[in-house]
Design a protein around this motif. Sequence first.
Motif, PDB file in Angstrom:
ATOM      1  N   ARG A   1     -23.725  11.725  35.800  1.00  0.00           N
ATOM      2  CA  ARG A   1     -24.712  11.685  36.878  1.00  0.00           C
ATOM      3  C   ARG A   1     -25.960  10.861  36.542  1.00  0.00           C
ATOM      4  O   ARG A   1     -26.950  10.915  37.265  1.00  0.00           O
ATOM      5  CB  ARG A   1     -25.097  13.073  37.348  1.00  0.00           C
ATOM      6  N   LEU A   2     -25.969  10.137  35.420  1.00  0.00           N
ATOM      7  CA  LEU A   2     -27.084   9.262  35.093  1.00  0.00           C
ATOM      8  C   LEU A   2     -26.662   7.809  35.061  1.00  0.00           C
ATOM      9  O   LEU A   2     -27.405   6.926  35.464  1.00  0.00           O
ATOM     10  CB  LEU A   2     -27.692   9.620  33.733  1.00  0.00           C
ATOM     11  N   ASP A   3     -25.471   7.539  34.538  1.00  0.00           N
ATOM     12  CA  ASP A   3     -24.993   6.170  34.381  1.00  0.00           C
ATOM     13  C   ASP A   3     -23.982   5.872  35.473  1.00  0.00           C
ATOM     14  O   ASP A   3     -23.020   6.615  35.662  1.00  0.00           O
ATOM     15  CB  ASP A   3     -24.320   5.968  33.018  1.00  0.00           C
TER      16      ASP A   3
ATOM     17  N   GLU B   1     -35.332   5.819  30.609  1.00  0.00           N
ATOM     18  CA  GLU B   1     -35.950   5.236  31.797  1.00  0.00           C
ATOM     19  C   GLU B   1     -37.425   5.608  31.923  1.00  0.00           C
ATOM     20  O   GLU B   1     -37.820   6.746  31.684  1.00  0.00           O
ATOM     21  CB  GLU B   1     -35.205   5.708  33.055  1.00  0.00           C
ATOM     22  N   THR B   2     -38.221   4.623  32.325  1.00  0.00           N
ATOM     23  CA  THR B   2     -39.665   4.798  32.492  1.00  0.00           C
ATOM     24  C   THR B   2     -40.063   4.448  33.921  1.00  0.00           C
ATOM     25  O   THR B   2     -39.353   3.705  34.603  1.00  0.00           O
ATOM     26  CB  THR B   2     -40.452   3.901  31.514  1.00  0.00           C
TER      27      THR B   2
ATOM     28  N   ALA C   1     -33.013  11.859  27.708  1.00  0.00           N
ATOM     29  CA  ALA C   1     -33.545  12.185  26.383  1.00  0.00           C
ATOM     30  C   ALA C   1     -33.215  13.625  25.970  1.00  0.00           C
ATOM     31  O   ALA C   1     -32.907  13.882  24.807  1.00  0.00           O
ATOM     32  CB  ALA C   1     -35.057  11.971  26.361  1.00  0.00           C
ATOM     33  N   GLU C   2     -33.291  14.546  26.902  1.00  0.00           N
ATOM     34  CA  GLU C   2     -33.128  15.965  26.569  1.00  0.00           C
ATOM     35  C   GLU C   2     -31.680  16.432  26.574  1.00  0.00           C
ATOM     36  O   GLU C   2     -31.344  17.357  25.828  1.00  0.00           O
ATOM     37  CB  GLU C   2     -33.953  16.811  27.543  1.00  0.00           C
ATOM     38  N   ASP C   3     -30.837  15.826  27.408  1.00  0.00           N
ATOM     39  CA  ASP C   3     -29.464  16.316  27.535  1.00  0.00           C
ATOM     40  C   ASP C   3     -28.415  15.342  27.009  1.00  0.00           C
ATOM     41  O   ASP C   3     -27.587  15.702  26.177  1.00  0.00           O
ATOM     42  CB  ASP C   3     -29.151  16.630  29.006  1.00  0.00           C
ATOM     43  N   CYS C   4     -28.452  14.119  27.512  1.00  0.00           N
ATOM     44  CA  CYS C   4     -27.389  13.165  27.201  1.00  0.00           C
ATOM     45  C   CYS C   4     -27.437  12.675  25.757  1.00  0.00           C
ATOM     46  O   CYS C   4     -26.431  12.728  25.050  1.00  0.00           O
ATOM     47  CB  CYS C   4     -27.450  11.982  28.160  1.00  0.00           C
TER      48      CYS C   4
ATOM     49  N   SER D   1     -21.699  -0.269  23.997  1.00  0.00           N
ATOM     50  CA  SER D   1     -21.053   0.621  24.950  1.00  0.00           C
ATOM     51  C   SER D   1     -22.091   1.416  25.730  1.00  0.00           C
ATOM     52  O   SER D   1     -23.276   1.405  25.402  1.00  0.00           O
ATOM     53  CB  SER D   1     -20.111   1.580  24.210  1.00  0.00           C
ATOM     54  N   SER D   2     -21.616   2.107  26.726  1.00  0.00           N
ATOM     55  CA  SER D   2     -22.478   2.969  27.529  1.00  0.00           C
ATOM     56  C   SER D   2     -22.492   4.370  26.943  1.00  0.00           C
ATOM     57  O   SER D   2     -21.520   4.813  26.319  1.00  0.00           O
ATOM     58  CB  SER D   2     -21.957   3.036  28.971  1.00  0.00           C
TER      59      SER D   2
END
Length: 188
Positions: free
Chosen positions: A183-185, A35-36, A52-55, A177-178
Motif C-alpha cells: 500500500r505504499l509502493d 517521503e517528505t 520508516a516505522e513499518d516497511c 530493487s523496490s
Amino acid sequence: MASFFGSLFVFVCLAATAMAATAPAPPYYIITNAETPSLNRPGLTPVGKKRAEDCIPAVFSQLNIGFILSCKVDKDGEEGLGCPVANETATPLAQALGLNITYCGTGEESNDDCVHDKIHAFLKASNQSALVVWDATDMDSLLENADVNDAGLDEDSLGTHADLILTVVSGKRVGQSSMNCTRLDGPA
C-alpha cells in the motif's frame, strides 16, 4: 600419530584461511530518506512515516543488518539539509535492531572518506551487512564518497524514489530493487 594430528591441524588452518579469503564480502544497502512534504517543509509525510516505522524495519530486519550509517549537516550548515529526515527514516529500524546510528557529515567541510572508511571498517570486522540511509538530494556525493562503481545506475531515480534499495558488494552495485511496501509502493 602426533605428526598426523599436526599435519591435520595445519591442513584445517590452511583450509579455513582459504575459505575466509574466498568468502564473499557481506553486502551493504543504500536507501534514501522516506517521503517528505513538498516546498521544503520539515519532517516526513504520513506515507514517509509509515515507510520508516513499518516497511523499512520489516524489510531490513531480515537482512542481518549490524551497522546503520546516516548523514549529518556539515560544519558550516550549508549541506545535508535533508539529513534530519534521513535520520528520522533510520531511527525506527535502529531501535528495532538495538543499534546506534553512526554519522558522516556532508558538504565541503566534511571528510569525503568518512562513508567509505566506516562502511569498510565495519564489513571487514563483521559478517553482518550494513545499511546507509542518506539525504535523497545528496546521492551523487554519497555514491562518489562511498566509492560505489555505479555504472548503469540511474542516480536520479535513486534520489527520487524512496522505495529503492541499492545493493553493493565489494564496491560494486549488484542490484537495485523496490522495498515492495504494501500500500505504499505502486507498480514498477
